[in-house]
Design a protein around this motif. Structure first.
Motif, PDB file in Angstrom:
ATOM      1  N   ALA A   1      16.048  54.117  60.620  1.00 10.18           N
ATOM      2  CA  ALA A   1      15.203  55.337  60.500  1.00 10.18           C
ATOM      3  C   ALA A   1      14.465  55.433  61.522  1.00 10.18           C
ATOM      4  O   ALA A   1      14.102  56.708  62.206  1.00 10.18           O
ATOM      5  CB  ALA A   1      14.510  55.384  59.192  1.00 10.18           C
ATOM      6  N   MET A   2      13.859  54.310  62.065  1.00 12.80           N
ATOM      7  CA  MET A   2      12.903  54.482  63.138  1.00 12.80           C
ATOM      8  C   MET A   2      13.444  54.929  64.582  1.00 12.80           C
ATOM      9  O   MET A   2      12.745  55.313  65.209  1.00 12.80           O
ATOM     10  CB  MET A   2      12.286  53.118  63.254  1.00 12.80           C
ATOM     11  N   ALA A   3      14.847  54.884  64.562  1.00 12.15           N
ATOM     12  CA  ALA A   3      15.413  55.440  65.677  1.00 12.15           C
ATOM     13  C   ALA A   3      15.518  57.004  65.790  1.00 12.15           C
ATOM     14  O   ALA A   3      15.786  57.425  66.865  1.00 12.15           O
ATOM     15  CB  ALA A   3      16.568  54.774  65.926  1.00 12.15           C
TER      16      ALA A   3
ATOM     17  N   SER B   1      19.663  53.680  57.795  1.00 16.38           N
ATOM     18  CA  SER B   1      19.147  52.781  56.798  1.00 16.38           C
ATOM     19  C   SER B   1      17.684  52.556  56.759  1.00 16.38           C
ATOM     20  O   SER B   1      17.057  52.840  57.780  1.00 16.38           O
ATOM     21  CB  SER B   1      19.777  51.325  57.584  1.00 16.38           C
ATOM     22  N   LEU B   2      17.274  52.270  55.749  1.00 15.27           N
ATOM     23  CA  LEU B   2      15.779  52.161  55.546  1.00 15.27           C
ATOM     24  C   LEU B   2      15.322  50.571  55.808  1.00 15.27           C
ATOM     25  O   LEU B   2      14.154  50.488  55.514  1.00 15.27           O
ATOM     26  CB  LEU B   2      15.415  52.867  54.079  1.00 15.27           C
ATOM     27  N   GLY B   3      16.273  49.602  55.894  1.00 22.58           N
ATOM     28  CA  GLY B   3      15.631  48.426  56.335  1.00 22.58           C
ATOM     29  C   GLY B   3      16.503  47.264  55.622  1.00 22.58           C
ATOM     30  O   GLY B   3      17.357  47.761  55.036  1.00 22.58           O
ATOM     31  N   PRO B   4      16.093  46.173  56.003  1.00 19.63           N
ATOM     32  CA  PRO B   4      16.831  45.086  55.307  1.00 19.63           C
ATOM     33  C   PRO B   4      16.856  44.676  53.853  1.00 19.63           C
ATOM     34  O   PRO B   4      17.739  43.998  53.384  1.00 19.63           O
ATOM     35  CB  PRO B   4      16.477  43.751  56.216  1.00 19.63           C
ATOM     36  N   SER B   5      15.827  45.278  52.871  1.00 22.36           N
ATOM     37  CA  SER B   5      16.096  44.928  51.588  1.00 22.36           C
ATOM     38  C   SER B   5      16.372  46.002  50.920  1.00 22.36           C
ATOM     39  O   SER B   5      16.689  47.188  51.326  1.00 22.36           O
ATOM     40  CB  SER B   5      14.517  44.435  51.084  1.00 22.36           C
ATOM     41  N   ARG B   6      16.926  46.011  49.584  1.00 28.76           N
ATOM     42  CA  ARG B   6      17.672  46.640  48.778  1.00 28.76           C
ATOM     43  C   ARG B   6      16.756  47.519  48.156  1.00 28.76           C
ATOM     44  O   ARG B   6      15.572  46.952  47.290  1.00 28.76           O
ATOM     45  CB  ARG B   6      18.582  46.114  47.658  1.00 28.76           C
ATOM     46  N   LEU B   7      16.442  49.070  48.216  1.00 24.56           N
ATOM     47  CA  LEU B   7      15.547  49.580  47.532  1.00 24.56           C
ATOM     48  C   LEU B   7      16.080  50.472  46.324  1.00 24.56           C
ATOM     49  O   LEU B   7      17.211  50.768  46.292  1.00 24.56           O
ATOM     50  CB  LEU B   7      14.956  50.575  48.644  1.00 24.56           C
TER      51      LEU B   7
ATOM     52  N   THR C   1      11.920  53.997  44.947  1.00 27.11           N
ATOM     53  CA  THR C   1      11.286  53.821  46.163  1.00 27.11           C
ATOM     54  C   THR C   1      12.132  54.368  47.513  1.00 27.11           C
ATOM     55  O   THR C   1      11.175  54.859  48.205  1.00 27.11           O
ATOM     56  CB  THR C   1      11.412  52.114  46.166  1.00 27.11           C
TER      57      THR C   1
ATOM     58  N   LEU D   1      10.874  57.865  47.940  1.00 29.72           N
ATOM     59  CA  LEU D   1       9.312  57.911  48.293  1.00 29.72           C
ATOM     60  C   LEU D   1       9.313  57.603  49.733  1.00 29.72           C
ATOM     61  O   LEU D   1       8.458  58.248  50.701  1.00 29.72           O
ATOM     62  CB  LEU D   1       8.506  57.192  47.510  1.00 29.72           C
ATOM     63  N   ALA D   2      10.100  56.519  50.333  1.00 32.58           N
ATOM     64  CA  ALA D   2       9.900  56.260  51.746  1.00 32.58           C
ATOM     65  C   ALA D   2      10.513  57.207  52.574  1.00 32.58           C
ATOM     66  O   ALA D   2       9.919  57.520  53.620  1.00 32.58           O
ATOM     67  CB  ALA D   2      10.682  54.702  51.834  1.00 32.58           C
TER      68      ALA D   2
ATOM     69  N   LEU E   1       8.546  59.440  55.521  1.00 31.75           N
ATOM     70  CA  LEU E   1       9.145  59.534  56.674  1.00 31.75           C
ATOM     71  C   LEU E   1       9.033  60.791  57.425  1.00 31.75           C
ATOM     72  O   LEU E   1       8.610  61.525  58.502  1.00 31.75           O
ATOM     73  CB  LEU E   1      10.342  58.742  57.057  1.00 31.75           C
TER      74      LEU E   1
END
Lengths: 243, 243
Positions: free
Chosen positions: B181-183, B219-225, B229, B232-233, B237
């Motif tokens: 997402a940060m990209a 992708s919201l990152g390396p862990s499974r949400l 969650t 909300l994330a 954003l």
């Protein structure tokens, strides 16, 4: 040999119970593996030690109700962000504290400090409450496939909480905060420390303290957020966009 | 005349009960103003109509247990974001749906659709459940000092949910999603539509549908949400950093 299906969950292993090529699960985790997931000798399973290690195992035997796994693979930092996120959260009500931990652990927080602020109206969390939060954090770690268990503290004051912070970026959310968070995108994998006020917000002395400690005071937007919603929003930004 | 303190809360007013210079609160809201906050004639109060209007009022009289306020100021869009956020959330368990609404309303969501997906394992939310969510949304609107009540729907399928979306940016969070997402930080105040899969994620046919409708899969990152969650994330954003 029968093909055994790997349970789609992580099992918890005490770092002290990990040897060079074998590990032993606790009676509780063993029960879960052996009876809930009906694992037999030869069943593959995954374990984490809460300190960043992830183990691929194969169930070898059981010994006095404890499952013994042969370690066939080992990786470090699985499911962990490149950056450290420390969340200082002005102590809200207990249910709200639990929500911050339940969502914050999967989102990658490395350490939580539920800080007694001037407007918290209650004392620091006691051992029993912290240990309940620790259980929520462990469940969140397993469910989210992370490997490093966050620390959970409850400092008696903001001054105390500020004593042991990592260097790196520091952001405090404040309804009267200056620039909106979206202006703060930077390029960095530095550790980030986040601060969110208790219900009612930080008192003016606390705001001064945060600024003296180089926190950028930012606004999360035009509506008023509760402590727990603001904490989750700020953690989400730190995870994915504050750089 | 005695200085009367303004209650630090918003009162709800039906748009049909707003005249050119007076408005009338419902019996329930009047009770809250008159008995909980002990307002007397001359007490200032604030009201919102859920359609974007905010009213500064002074209590003038009561008429058959209904409070009548003189309108002394009126503003549009108080507490609202510049952008529209539509959240399509693959239907999770009921408690999780409520958490998404409870945090998502203060974070500025304009419309929620709790979508029956292939892996939802249950049918669309019924009228009674939607009306309970409406009450949670109203409470969240008042508490967060927003003025426009979000719509809450529950579509029977993703195809149905996709039929009536605003143009603008579209993001779908997927554990196997491409770029993080940060990209995706861009410069725009376009409406944004967000999609998050149900527990277990979107099925492959659903993913194809989202891509055909121009959703960027992120992708919201390396862990499974979990669904809630992740929702909300992603909303956080969209509120503060996806542009």
């Amino acid at each position: 040999m029968v093909e055994r299906r790997r349970p789609d969950t992580l099992f918890w292993v005490d770092p002290a119970s990990v040897g060079s090529d074998r590990l032993k699960l606790s009676p509780e985790e063993s029960h879960h593996l052996l009876h809930v997931h009906r694992a037999k000798a030869g069943t593959p399973f995954q374990a984490i030690d809460g300190e960043g290690s992830y183990f691929e195992c194969v169930l070898e035997s059981t010994e006095r109700r404890a499952a013994i796994g042969r370690i066939v693979g080992r990786r470090e930092g699985v499911g962990e962000l490149a950056r450290t996120i420390v969340a200082l959260v002005g102590l809200p009500a207990s249910g709200d504290v639990e929500q911050v931990v339940a969502h914050g652990v999967p989102l990658g927080v490395s350490a939580f400090d539920f800080v007694v602020c001037e407007r918290s109206g209650r004392g620091a969390l006691k051992a029993q409450r912290l240990s309940r939060l620790g259980r929520i954090a462990r469940a969140g770690l397993k469910q989210s496939l992370r490997t490093r268990l966050p620390e959970i503290r409850s400092s008696g004051s903001l001054g105390e909480a500020l004593r042991h912070l990592p260097s790196g970026l520091r952001f405090a959310a404040d309804p009267e905060g200056g620039e909106p968070a979206m202006a703060l995108v930077r390029s960095s994998e530095d550790p980030v420390t986040l601060a969110v006020g208790p219900p009612g917000g930080f008192a003016s002395e606390e705001r001064r303290l945060l600024q003296a400690e180089h926190f950028s005071v930012i606004s999360l937007g035009p509506s008023r957020l509760t402590t727990e919603t603001a904490a989750l929003a700020l953690i989400s930004l730190a995870r994915n966009s504050l750089r």
